[in-house]
Motif scaffolding. Structure first.
Motif, PDB file in Angstrom:
ATOM      1  N   GLY B  59     -11.607  27.461  10.917  1.00 37.50           N
ATOM      2  CA  GLY B  59     -12.886  28.125  10.747  1.00 37.50           C
ATOM      3  C   GLY B  59     -13.276  28.018   9.300  1.00 37.50           C
ATOM      4  O   GLY B  59     -12.586  27.358   8.513  1.00 37.50           O
ATOM      5  N   ILE B  60     -14.393  28.642   8.930  1.00 38.39           N
ATOM      6  CA  ILE B  60     -14.734  28.647   7.517  1.00 38.39           C
ATOM      7  C   ILE B  60     -15.056  30.062   7.068  1.00 38.39           C
ATOM      8  O   ILE B  60     -15.250  30.953   7.889  1.00 38.39           O
ATOM      9  CB  ILE B  60     -15.922  27.708   7.188  1.00 38.39           C
ATOM     10  CG1 ILE B  60     -17.188  28.189   7.866  1.00 38.39           C
ATOM     11  CG2 ILE B  60     -15.624  26.289   7.618  1.00 38.39           C
ATOM     12  CD1 ILE B  60     -18.319  27.246   7.667  1.00 38.39           C
ATOM     13  N   PHE B  61     -15.068  30.257   5.766  1.00 37.00           N
ATOM     14  CA  PHE B  61     -15.265  31.580   5.217  1.00 37.00           C
ATOM     15  C   PHE B  61     -16.592  31.657   4.488  1.00 37.00           C
ATOM     16  O   PHE B  61     -17.069  30.668   3.942  1.00 37.00           O
ATOM     17  CB  PHE B  61     -14.149  31.914   4.227  1.00 37.00           C
ATOM     18  CG  PHE B  61     -12.778  31.948   4.852  1.00 37.00           C
ATOM     19  CD1 PHE B  61     -12.236  33.146   5.280  1.00 37.00           C
ATOM     20  CD2 PHE B  61     -12.052  30.778   5.028  1.00 37.00           C
ATOM     21  CE1 PHE B  61     -10.978  33.192   5.864  1.00 37.00           C
ATOM     22  CE2 PHE B  61     -10.788  30.809   5.611  1.00 37.00           C
ATOM     23  CZ  PHE B  61     -10.249  32.016   6.033  1.00 37.00           C
ATOM     24  N   CYS B  62     -17.155  32.839   4.509  1.00 38.60           N
ATOM     25  CA  CYS B  62     -18.380  33.066   3.756  1.00 38.60           C
ATOM     26  C   CYS B  62     -18.167  34.323   2.926  1.00 38.60           C
ATOM     27  O   CYS B  62     -17.703  35.350   3.431  1.00 38.60           O
ATOM     28  CB  CYS B  62     -19.556  33.240   4.713  1.00 38.60           C
ATOM     29  SG  CYS B  62     -21.134  33.303   3.868  1.00 38.60           S
ATOM     30  N   PHE B  96     -12.305  21.816   6.690  1.00 39.48           N
ATOM     31  CA  PHE B  96     -12.728  22.048   8.067  1.00 39.48           C
ATOM     32  C   PHE B  96     -13.570  20.890   8.588  1.00 39.48           C
ATOM     33  O   PHE B  96     -13.313  20.349   9.664  1.00 39.48           O
ATOM     34  CB  PHE B  96     -13.533  23.347   8.147  1.00 39.48           C
ATOM     35  CG  PHE B  96     -14.037  23.652   9.533  1.00 39.48           C
ATOM     36  CD1 PHE B  96     -13.238  24.327  10.435  1.00 39.48           C
ATOM     37  CD2 PHE B  96     -15.304  23.254   9.927  1.00 39.48           C
ATOM     38  CE1 PHE B  96     -13.696  24.604  11.712  1.00 39.48           C
ATOM     39  CE2 PHE B  96     -15.772  23.520  11.214  1.00 39.48           C
ATOM     40  CZ  PHE B  96     -14.961  24.197  12.101  1.00 39.48           C
ATOM     41  N   LEU B  97     -14.551  20.497   7.812  1.00 35.23           N
ATOM     42  CA  LEU B  97     -15.458  19.446   8.257  1.00 35.23           C
ATOM     43  C   LEU B  97     -14.782  18.083   8.270  1.00 35.23           C
ATOM     44  O   LEU B  97     -15.110  17.231   9.101  1.00 35.23           O
ATOM     45  CB  LEU B  97     -16.686  19.400   7.347  1.00 35.23           C
ATOM     46  CG  LEU B  97     -17.566  20.647   7.389  1.00 35.23           C
ATOM     47  CD1 LEU B  97     -18.575  20.620   6.251  1.00 35.23           C
ATOM     48  CD2 LEU B  97     -18.277  20.751   8.731  1.00 35.23           C
ATOM     49  N   ALA B  98     -13.854  17.885   7.339  1.00 26.18           N
ATOM     50  CA  ALA B  98     -13.173  16.597   7.285  1.00 26.18           C
ATOM     51  C   ALA B  98     -12.065  16.549   8.321  1.00 26.18           C
ATOM     52  O   ALA B  98     -11.415  15.530   8.487  1.00 26.18           O
ATOM     53  CB  ALA B  98     -12.601  16.359   5.899  1.00 26.18           C
ATOM     54  N   ARG B 119     -13.978  28.328  14.599  1.00 25.83           N
ATOM     55  CA  ARG B 119     -14.340  26.955  14.915  1.00 25.83           C
ATOM     56  C   ARG B 119     -15.407  26.838  16.005  1.00 25.83           C
ATOM     57  O   ARG B 119     -16.413  26.134  15.808  1.00 25.83           O
ATOM     58  CB  ARG B 119     -13.068  26.183  15.323  1.00 25.83           C
ATOM     59  CG  ARG B 119     -13.274  24.712  15.649  1.00 25.83           C
ATOM     60  CD  ARG B 119     -11.965  24.069  16.073  1.00 25.83           C
ATOM     61  NE  ARG B 119     -10.973  24.125  15.016  1.00 25.83           N
ATOM     62  CZ  ARG B 119     -10.870  23.215  14.046  1.00 25.83           C
ATOM     63  NH1 ARG B 119     -11.700  22.187  14.031  1.00 25.83           N
ATOM     64  NH2 ARG B 119      -9.949  23.317  13.118  1.00 25.83           N
ATOM     65  N   PRO B 120     -15.229  27.523  17.149  1.00 28.35           N
ATOM     66  CA  PRO B 120     -16.225  27.368  18.214  1.00 28.35           C
ATOM     67  C   PRO B 120     -17.636  27.745  17.760  1.00 28.35           C
ATOM     68  O   PRO B 120     -18.606  27.048  18.091  1.00 28.35           O
ATOM     69  CB  PRO B 120     -15.736  28.335  19.293  1.00 28.35           C
ATOM     70  CG  PRO B 120     -14.298  28.531  19.029  1.00 28.35           C
ATOM     71  CD  PRO B 120     -14.114  28.397  17.564  1.00 28.35           C
TER      72      PRO B 120
END
Lengths: 243, 243
Positions: B59-62, B96-98, B119-120
């Motif tokens: 996932g990613i963080f903000c 994440f994107l890579a 991720r979803p």
DNA sequence: CGCCAGGTTGATTTCGCTCAAGCAATGTGG
DNA sequence: CCACATTGCTTGAGCGAAATCAACCTGGCG
């Protein structure tokens, strides 16, 4: 000379072997046709520049053959070779996709051929096949990772260690494994350019090479290098290896 | 303590002021709702790590508030602070994107809050709104440009010049212009961390600060800095300026 | 109160840059 | 074919910026 055909059946997008290993591998035949029809191919001599820092991109380049270097320089004339690109690889996508100016120059390091694909074509491809954009995203992300690693190396490793690392990269990319377990490479770069890749001077490069020879790490003769033991080479920059 | 509400009406995606300046500005309300519902918020104390080099992202963080540092380190324990991220910025998107592992660690430099988006959710957003992917592309491209610049700086500029450049970045990002034309900043970092950003040691950092004080370039007192003349500061790393 | 992390300062060393010269290979014009 | 420039590489001498090593100070905090 006289009996040479006007157009060599040179690399085209359909027959390009390298394509499978690049961003373009996701394209369908119809999409490839779009590029093939729209692209403009051109030859470059060593030293010739494809685009210059500060220019505004209006398309991207794809290398048919040869080798291109990405070079960044500052006001004082200091330069660094940031990256090497060869057959099948895409050039100039960063600035194009980011909608910004080039922040490095591209110059041919060998006699090279590169295709130019214009903005409308790329745009159409990106719209038609979102997977292509994702591929480019991955590519930039990888480049960013490499750049970060280079930053760390520049501050934490010696010139010698950085050069050992560069050699190892070359071994992986261009090296041939000999029967006795040693590796040999044909260096794709002059000493000057290697110096500029690891951020040092030609003089230091020269001294480093000499010292590594006397230490038995590598044997240099012109642009050919023999590496008796990759293990020893790796040890130069990654000393965590014991045994 | 007792009368503190269980949930503070803290920043949420709809009210977040910083969002307009980030990748997320392209999202519609319905899409924001998707994040808002799926995100998991967490507090981090200074020094705490959000993710570690080598981990696999899911996932990613903000960042809701505070400041996060991206740090890369090698086997010997050398580390570099690659980047600073604050409110509204996205964290961990590269790996994440890579589709690769994290190649740097993220750690809180101040008390911080960050949301995790799984991720979803991201996947759905990217599919639903292609503009988001393009935004991320731009962001990575910009980061790559910054990294390349840093590489050049590390090899061509002195510690002092690099520090001057860092100060200038801080001025642009956190600086307040005083009435008399001078600028003042509250440094977001300890001296150690600043040293680690420009790839030097705390000792050299300290000496450099002292020398710049005696030269009248800047006045340091704790984490507060006064810059009498930005022009002089810029001159330290970009001497092409005359007059 | 003593401990400890962060910061400063001093003494010393070292790595790599600069400057300068020499050399080998290649090219060029007379 | 020779004198010569040119270009890429190497070598040497000396210097300097910054790293390392080692104290020491300072302010917070248990």
């Amino acid at each position: 000379m006289a009996n040479q055909p006007l157009f060599v059946a040179g690399p085209n997008c359909f027959t390009c072997q390298a394509r499978e290993r690049t961003e373009w591998c996701v394209l369908q035949d119809a999409e490839l046709r779009l590029i093939e029809d729209g692209k403009k191919s051109r030859r470059y001599l060593p030293g010739e520049t494809i685009f210059r820092e500060g220019d505004t991109p209006d398309g991207i380049f794809c290398i048919e053959s040869g080798m291109i270097g990405l070079r960044k320089s500052d006001a004082e004339g200091n330069t660094v070779l940031l990256n090497l690109l060869s057959e099948g690889e895409t050039l100039g996508y960063r600035a194009f996709l980011a909608d910004s100016e080039y922040d490095a120059s591209a110059e041919a390091l060998e006699p090279s051929t590169a295709c130019f694909v214009d903005r409308p074509t790329i745009r159409r491809l990106l719209e038609h096949n979102p997977a292509l954009g994702l591929r480019f995203l991955k590519r930039v992300a990888k480049d960013l990772g490499d750049a970060d690693e280079k930053i760390l190396h520049n501050v934490s490793l010696s010139v010698r260690a950085r050069f050992a690392h560069l050699l190892m990269v070359f071994v992986e990319r261009y090296g041939k494994l000999a029967d006795n377990g040693s590796s040999s490479i044909d260096l794709p770069l002059s000493r000057q350019d290697m110096a500029s890749m690891i951020g040092t001077t030609p003089e230091s490069m020269s001294r480093t090479i000499k010292k590594m020879e006397t230490d038995g790490i590598a044997r240099f003769s012109g642009r050919t290098v023999q590496i008796p033991s990759c293990r020893n080479l790796v040890n130069e920059f990654d000393p965590e290896v014991f045994v």
